[in-house]
Design an enzyme around this catalytic site. Sequence first.
Site, mmCIF file in Angstrom:
data_model
loop_
_atom_site.group_PDB
_atom_site.id
_atom_site.type_symbol
_atom_site.label_atom_id
_atom_site.label_comp_id
_atom_site.label_asym_id
_atom_site.label_seq_id
_atom_site.Cartn_x
_atom_site.Cartn_y
_atom_site.Cartn_z
ATOM 1 N N SER A 170 28.581 98.227 17.332
ATOM 2 C CA SER A 170 29.376 98.542 16.385
ATOM 3 C C SER A 170 28.106 99.515 15.196
ATOM 4 O O SER A 170 27.669 98.709 14.782
ATOM 5 C CB SER A 170 30.104 97.700 15.718
ATOM 6 N N HIS A 200 30.807 101.820 19.186
ATOM 7 C CA HIS A 200 31.869 101.668 18.217
ATOM 8 C C HIS A 200 31.793 102.352 16.913
ATOM 9 O O HIS A 200 30.756 102.002 16.378
ATOM 10 C CB HIS A 200 32.287 100.142 18.251
ATOM 11 N N ASP A 215 33.114 103.082 13.062
ATOM 12 C CA ASP A 215 33.925 102.747 12.137
ATOM 13 C C ASP A 215 34.318 103.511 11.224
ATOM 14 O O ASP A 215 33.423 103.999 10.116
ATOM 15 C CB ASP A 215 33.399 101.202 11.404
ATOM 16 N N MET A 230 36.152 104.306 7.769
ATOM 17 C CA MET A 230 36.850 103.595 6.805
ATOM 18 C C MET A 230 37.219 104.713 5.462
ATOM 19 O O MET A 230 36.346 105.268 5.121
ATOM 20 C CB MET A 230 36.139 102.435 6.090
ATOM 21 N N HIS A 279 36.915 104.147 15.718
ATOM 22 C CA HIS A 279 38.164 103.180 15.153
ATOM 23 C C HIS A 279 38.734 103.550 13.750
ATOM 24 O O HIS A 279 37.717 103.418 12.694
ATOM 25 C CB HIS A 279 37.662 101.658 15.171
ATOM 26 N N MET A 333 40.342 103.183 10.555
ATOM 27 C CA MET A 333 40.669 102.335 9.486
ATOM 28 C C MET A 333 40.971 102.978 8.237
ATOM 29 O O MET A 333 40.492 103.185 7.348
ATOM 30 C CB MET A 333 39.692 101.059 8.927
ATOM 31 N N MET A 356 41.280 92.772 15.347
ATOM 32 C CA MET A 356 40.284 92.713 14.358
ATOM 33 C C MET A 356 40.334 90.990 14.195
ATOM 34 O O MET A 356 41.307 90.404 14.107
ATOM 35 C CB MET A 356 40.952 93.190 13.113
ATOM 36 N N GLY A 385 30.702 94.712 8.045
ATOM 37 C CA GLY A 385 30.286 94.162 9.272
ATOM 38 C C GLY A 385 29.770 92.470 8.516
ATOM 39 O O GLY A 385 29.544 92.412 7.475
ATOM 40 N N ASP A 425 36.890 92.663 17.654
ATOM 41 C CA ASP A 425 35.903 93.403 16.732
ATOM 42 C C ASP A 425 36.095 92.722 15.438
ATOM 43 O O ASP A 425 36.931 92.330 14.514
ATOM 44 C CB ASP A 425 36.762 94.903 16.432
ATOM 45 N N GLY A 426 34.761 92.149 15.316
ATOM 46 C CA GLY A 426 34.645 91.198 13.774
ATOM 47 C C GLY A 426 34.056 89.984 14.166
ATOM 48 O O GLY A 426 34.589 89.277 14.849
ATOM 49 N N GLY A 460 28.496 94.242 16.025
ATOM 50 C CA GLY A 460 27.753 94.929 15.149
ATOM 51 C C GLY A 460 26.464 94.144 14.976
ATOM 52 O O GLY A 460 25.378 94.610 15.609
HETATM 53 C C1 DX5 Z 1 34.833 95.818 10.553
HETATM 54 C C2 DX5 Z 1 34.469 96.526 11.666
HETATM 55 C C3 DX5 Z 1 33.721 96.038 12.607
HETATM 56 C C4 DX5 Z 1 32.147 95.688 12.318
HETATM 57 C C5 DX5 Z 1 31.925 94.489 12.985
HETATM 58 O O1 DX5 Z 1 35.726 96.318 9.664
HETATM 59 O O2 DX5 Z 1 35.443 97.296 12.160
HETATM 60 O O3 DX5 Z 1 33.637 97.066 13.625
HETATM 61 O O4 DX5 Z 1 31.399 96.741 12.385
HETATM 62 O O5 DX5 Z 1 30.647 93.989 12.729
HETATM 63 P P1 DX5 Z 1 30.147 92.607 12.950
HETATM 64 O O6 DX5 Z 1 29.999 92.776 14.661
HETATM 65 O O7 DX5 Z 1 28.928 92.523 12.252
HETATM 66 O O8 DX5 Z 1 31.276 91.556 12.533
HETATM 67 ZN ZN ZN Z 2 35.378 98.668 14.059
#
Ligand code: DX5
Ligand code: ZN
Length: 218
Positions: A10, A35, A37, A39, A68, A70, A141, A148, A175-176, A197
Amino acid sequence: MPHPVRVLPSLLSADFAHLADELARCAAAGAKSLHVDVMDAHFVPNLTIGPFIVEAMRRSTDLHLDVHLMMTDPLRYVDDFRKAGADAITIHVEAVGPRSMAQAIDRVRATGAQVGLAFNPDTNPELWLPHLARVDLAMFMTVYPGFGGQAFIPQVRPYIRAVRAALPNLAIQVDGGINRETIPLVIADGADRLGCGNAFFKDKDPAGFLAWAEAQGT
Ligand code: DX5
Ligand code: ZN
């Protein structure tokens, strides 16, 4: 398990001052998909990557890009992300709502990208099973999206198991908070794609981490 287990680094945890190097590091570690992200500072309280950056990534890697979204209004941007180079586009069910979901899936499908549906930790996916039957990916999620490095939320595990039981061939991503402790748990629940991530980028040996994680599925 329908598909081999795959780790998706990620990129939120990558060093964006050296993005091309980070993409090369993912490829060298054995990643097949990355991946990304996105946002919008509205659906989640953070602002990250637009199509412009995805296009820059596309120019420096051949790896599959798993985008992804969001976002409160994802459909407004799906063409832009596809043109920028997204191979898979995942939208949140909470952003679309039940009445517009069938059309939303058609809309993402029409871009030519693979289609994913994402679920926040407190969204029960069972009501969405008819829609999941039409897409390529369910994304659970396992933290509240936005950042992250958060802790895994174990209450999501029964939802993963329910969707795996209902749709044995669907790709299921988590994810997460996915790391060496939580990977065996989510694989046991039926997840076959691991968005990682911090666990990937902060490891001294990302290739070793990736190989270990993917071997947990065998
Ligand atoms: C959270 C993201 C994840 C995030 C994961 O909102 O969608 O993809 O980057 O990060 P880690 O693996 O560090 O929790
Ligand atoms: Zn994500």
